[in-house]
Each structure stands twice: as C-alpha cells, then as structure tokens.
Scaffold this active site. Structure first.
Site, mmCIF file in Angstrom:
data_model
loop_
_atom_site.group_PDB
_atom_site.id
_atom_site.type_symbol
_atom_site.label_atom_id
_atom_site.label_comp_id
_atom_site.label_asym_id
_atom_site.label_seq_id
_atom_site.Cartn_x
_atom_site.Cartn_y
_atom_site.Cartn_z
ATOM 1 N N HIS A 119 0.875 -1.180 0.000
ATOM 2 C CA HIS A 119 0.000 0.000 0.000
ATOM 3 C C HIS A 119 0.911 1.229 0.000
ATOM 4 C CE1 HIS A 119 -2.726 3.003 1.762
ATOM 5 N NE2 HIS A 119 -3.717 2.225 1.395
ATOM 6 N N ASP A 198 3.298 -4.401 8.042
ATOM 7 C CA ASP A 198 2.073 -3.623 7.905
ATOM 8 C C ASP A 198 0.892 -4.588 8.070
ATOM 9 O OD1 ASP A 198 -0.137 -2.263 7.081
ATOM 10 O OD2 ASP A 198 0.603 -1.772 5.078
ATOM 11 N N GLN A 201 -4.377 -4.971 7.094
ATOM 12 C CA GLN A 201 -5.428 -5.878 6.589
ATOM 13 C C GLN A 201 -5.378 -7.239 7.280
ATOM 14 O OE1 GLN A 201 -7.815 -4.903 4.690
ATOM 15 N NE2 GLN A 201 -7.042 -3.113 3.604
ATOM 16 N N LYS A 224 -10.481 -0.297 10.455
ATOM 17 C CA LYS A 224 -10.764 -1.488 9.636
ATOM 18 C C LYS A 224 -11.165 -2.671 10.527
ATOM 19 C CE LYS A 224 -7.266 -0.317 6.152
ATOM 20 N NZ LYS A 224 -7.964 0.428 5.121
ATOM 21 N N CYS A 364 -4.722 2.554 -3.744
ATOM 22 C CA CYS A 364 -3.503 3.087 -3.100
ATOM 23 C C CYS A 364 -2.351 2.093 -3.251
ATOM 24 C CB CYS A 364 -3.717 3.409 -1.623
ATOM 25 S SG CYS A 364 -5.054 4.550 -1.335
HETATM 26 N N1 C6P Z 1 -6.187 0.541 2.782
HETATM 27 C C1 C6P Z 1 -7.992 0.190 1.240
HETATM 28 O O1 C6P Z 1 -9.093 0.474 0.736
HETATM 29 P P1 C6P Z 1 -4.828 3.917 7.012
HETATM 30 O O2 C6P Z 1 -5.425 4.683 5.879
HETATM 31 O O3 C6P Z 1 -3.584 4.572 7.521
HETATM 32 O O4 C6P Z 1 -5.817 3.607 8.082
HETATM 33 O O5 C6P Z 1 -4.395 2.494 6.410
HETATM 34 C C2 C6P Z 1 -3.437 2.487 5.401
HETATM 35 C C3 C6P Z 1 -3.197 1.114 4.883
HETATM 36 C C4 C6P Z 1 -1.963 0.529 5.073
HETATM 37 N N2 C6P Z 1 -1.718 -0.721 4.647
HETATM 38 C C5 C6P Z 1 -2.629 -1.448 4.012
HETATM 39 C C6 C6P Z 1 -2.292 -2.850 3.591
HETATM 40 C C7 C6P Z 1 -3.898 -0.912 3.780
HETATM 41 O O6 C6P Z 1 -4.813 -1.646 3.139
HETATM 42 C C8 C6P Z 1 -4.197 0.404 4.202
HETATM 43 C C9 C6P Z 1 -5.516 1.049 3.904
HETATM 44 C C10 C6P Z 1 -7.528 0.955 2.454
HETATM 45 O O7 C6P Z 1 -7.295 -0.721 0.801
HETATM 46 C C11 C6P Z 1 -7.712 2.418 2.298
HETATM 47 S S1 C6P Z 1 -6.655 3.121 1.091
#
Ligand code: C6P
Length: 407
Positions: A119, A198, A201, A224, A364
């Site tokens: 991401h 990370d 997910q 999430k 993203c």
């Molecule tokens: N992915 C998606 O629709 P944040 O925005 O900081 O809470 O999470 C960022 C992030 C980091 N790593 C991974 C693997 C992610 O999937 C995400 C967020 C969402 O896939 C929103 S872009």
C-alpha cells in the site's frame, strides 16, 4: 457465525432504494452499536483530558484511555502495553518509524527493502526517505498467483539492508504473507536488519500474535477492525522505541522543558504529542472486545467460507478476471477483479445503483497496478456481517454490468 447484522445500524440503510450490501470493509469496516454507544457514553460520562488533571473526570478518562491500550496489547499478544503507541492510523505509524528510526539509522548507500504489492502507506515513506538520504529502495516482486517471491526476497537482503518493510495481508490481492517464515529469512541473512510489518489488513481478520512473529515493528489501524476512524497502533520493541527520538513535539510527550532544552516522557507517551484521540481509543478497545467475543478463528473461518463462495461464483462469469490466488485459504477477505474492457469505476457505479458498495481504482497500490499492467481494479471485501446473499447480490450486479455494456 451467529448473525450479527442487527448490531450494525448502518446495514439497515437503503441505498438507491435497495438494502445496502456493504462489500468495502477493506477500506473501512462498519461499526457495531456497542462501539458507537461506548464512544457516546465516554463523552456523556467521562470526558476530560488525560494524564493532566487530579480531578475525578480526568482520572476516569485516563483510566479509560490506558485501559484501552491494555486491551489492544492483549488483542495482539503484546505483554507490555507501554510498547503500544496510539497514533491516527497505520499510515502515521509507518511515517513515525520512517522519520524517527529512519532518519537516525539510514544513510547514503544503505538499503531499504519493500515489496511491489505495498500500500502507498508502506511505500512512499520509504521511497522519500531513500530519496532524501541517498539510500537504495529495493522492490521485491511477487509470483503469478500473488504470493511473495521468497527467493527474490532473500536475495534482496544484503549486508547493507537496514530495514525490510512489508505487508502481512495485501489489500488488493488478498495474499497472506507467511510473516514468521519471512522474518526468519531476513534474520538468517542479516540478523540486525530491522523488520516492520504492515498489519492493516491482517489484525481485523485473523488472530495475530505479534510476540510470535519476531519482527521489530508492527502497525495496524482501528477503523478497519470495527473501531472508529482516527486511531491506529504502532507496536515497537521497547529497546528500539527507547532509542528513537520523538516524531512530534509539544504537550504530553515531554518530561521537562527548560529555556534551552527539553527532555522526553517515558514510553509510549514520548510518541503521543498533544491531546490524543481518547474516545477513539475507548471505541477501539470495545471493538477488540466485540471481536474477542466472536473469536478471531471464527472471523477467519467465516471469511474463508465467503471468499471461497465468491471466487467459485465469480470464476463462472465469463469476462471476469480475478487477481491473486484462487485458494481461499491462502488469502484474506478481499477479492479484486476486472470485467473485460470495462473500467472498474463503471463497474462500481452500476453496482452502486443496486445498493452494492465495492471499491474501485488503484487501491492506493499504484506500483502493484503497474506491475500487474492494469490501471485499476474492482474490489469486493468481506467481513463478519457479510453473508452469501451479499455475494449473490454482487454476482447479479456484475451480470447487470455486462448487460449494460453488451458483453
Ligand atoms: N487501505 C484500502 O481500501 P490507514 O489509511 O492509515 O488507516 O491504512 C493504510 C493502509 C496501510 N496498509 C494497508 C495494507 C492498507 O490496506 C491500508 C488502507 C484501504 O485498501 C484504504 S486506502
């Protein structure tokens, strides 16, 4: 899994006259009334600033905030809650490490290893650090079925590798990395290389015990996993966090401020400058309670079952291409796909007419889109409140897309 849909008020909403089928939990999950009520109850009964006042409300707010930290530590197998730093989201957690640890430890010629399926949150901070400090960003490929190319991963680690930062579960391909094994690969090549995972997910969808992974930093995000937006988590090994300078300066994070110097608070508050998201932490703690009650093994089993059903159904539709492994046991609760020649945004907007919410676009993950040689993809993602009926709605919606575009 017991039907829990009544706990989620938003799921009774109608979109375009149809009952909503929410298939976008990988972007953000919906919130159960237990979490919504806990946030409201906090503001009604306990609201005050934390760690500052002697008065009763301030003590209650502090207990609620620090109690949430303990719940979150327990949820991911961390023994010492002071290694849990509350931040805004996974993005901020990674930036914190890239700024604080990165700018202290990375210099010209050093190597940073990521994968092609990161991401942007786990790609751009490292790319920018490399550009700033003259370090080399190495990007490890994936194999055809979306699985990390472990041979290339091992090869990428050299005596110059300072940090490896990679995903636990991919937000596009759904790939579940065997992070324990991959940590061993890194340690086998260069034990002192730091490892960030990370888990944005992963933590919402499966039992994660950070203490068993062997990494140095692990990040995830509250929204999430049934929690509110605005609260996320950085876990780091105490000895590393202790040596890292603060990322932001101000109130809360200081020990003593003099005219010409300052010293820093203890962990984790050194990294929590300013008034934190107290209600967000409280809500996240209750989200963890809610997931614990269901049991993370049951969450995972439910998603395997749904993804399996979805892949079987989608594979039967002509003109639909699914990305990533077709084995539901090897992937998390996301299924990205494209319908031949139709832009993913068109797919998503026709589905929206039917009350079906999916995400479309680059997710993203533009480097991954380039790697897959696609501009965008549609993505359905599942969580505890989804059922086979939602998958059937999705399939019906895709048939409508094909009809509209005369495929
Ligand atoms: N992915 C998606 O629709 P944040 O925005 O900081 O809470 O999470 C960022 C992030 C980091 N790593 C991974 C693997 C992610 O999937 C995400 C967020 C969402 O896939 C929103 S872009």
């Amino acid at each position: 899994m017991k039907d829990n849909r009544l706990d989620f008020p938003i799921l009774s909403k109608k979109v375009n006259g149809k009952q909503i089928a929410y298939l976008d939990s990988a972007a953000t999950s919906q919130k159960p009334k237990q979490v919504i009520d806990a946030i409201s109850a906090y503001y009604r009964n306990n609201n005050a600033n934390v760690h500052r006042g002697i008065h009763t409300l301030s003590v209650e707010a502090t207990e609620a905030y620090e109690g949430a930290r303990k719940k979150i530590a327990d949820f991911v197998g961390v023994k010492d809650p002071t290694e849990i730093v509350f931040v805004r989201n996974a993005t901020e957690a990674i930036n914190l490490v890239a700024y604080s640890w990165g700018r202290l430890n990375i210099s010209k010629g050093d190597e940073i290893v990521v994968t092609v399926a990161e991401h942007h949150s786990n790609f751009v901070p490292w790319q920018q650090l490399a550009l700033e400090n003259g370090a080399v960003l190495k990007i490890v490929p994936i194999l055809d079925d979306g699985i990390l190319d472990e041979e290339a991963f091992e090869e990428a680690i050299t005596s110059k590798t300072k940090i490896v930062s990679f995903f636990h579960v991919s937000n596009v391909l759904g790939t579940i990395n065997d992070v324990k094994r991959q940590v061993k690969i890194v340690r086998g090549k260069r034990p002192e290389t730091r490892i960030l995972i990370d888990g944005a997910q992963a933590v919402p969808h499966m039992a994660v015990d950070i203490s068993k992974i062997g990494c140095d930093f692990y990040v995830f995000t509250g929204h999430k996993m049934l929690g509110p937006t605005g609260i996320g988590v950085l876990w780091g090994r105490r000895e590393l966090l202790e040596r890292m300078p603060p990322f932001m300066f101000g109130g809360e994070m200081i020990s003593k401020v003099e005219f010409n110097k300052s010293s820093w608070n203890e962990l984790p508050w050194k990294f929590e400058a300013g008034t934190p998201d107290i209600a967000g932490a409280v809500g996240l703690g209750v989200a963890a309670d809610y997931l614990n009650k269901i049991g993370m093994e049951n969450v995972r089993e439910h998603e395997i079952e749904l993804v399996d059903y979805a892949i079987k159904k989608l594979s039967k539709i002509e003109n639909v291409e699914i990305f990533g492994s077709l084995d539901s046991k090897k992937r998390g609760g996301v299924v990205a796909f494209n319908v031949d020649g139709i832009h993913a945004h068109d797919v998503a907007s026709i589905l929206d007419e039917e009350g079906i919410a999916i995400r479309s676009g680059h997710h993203c993950a533009q480097p991954l889109m380039d790697y897959l040689r696609i501009k965008s993809a549609a993505r359905a993602s599942f969580y505890i409140y989804n059922t086979r009926a939602d998958v059937d709605r999705l399939v019906g919606g895709i048939e409508k897309v094909k009809k509209v575009f005369k495929l």
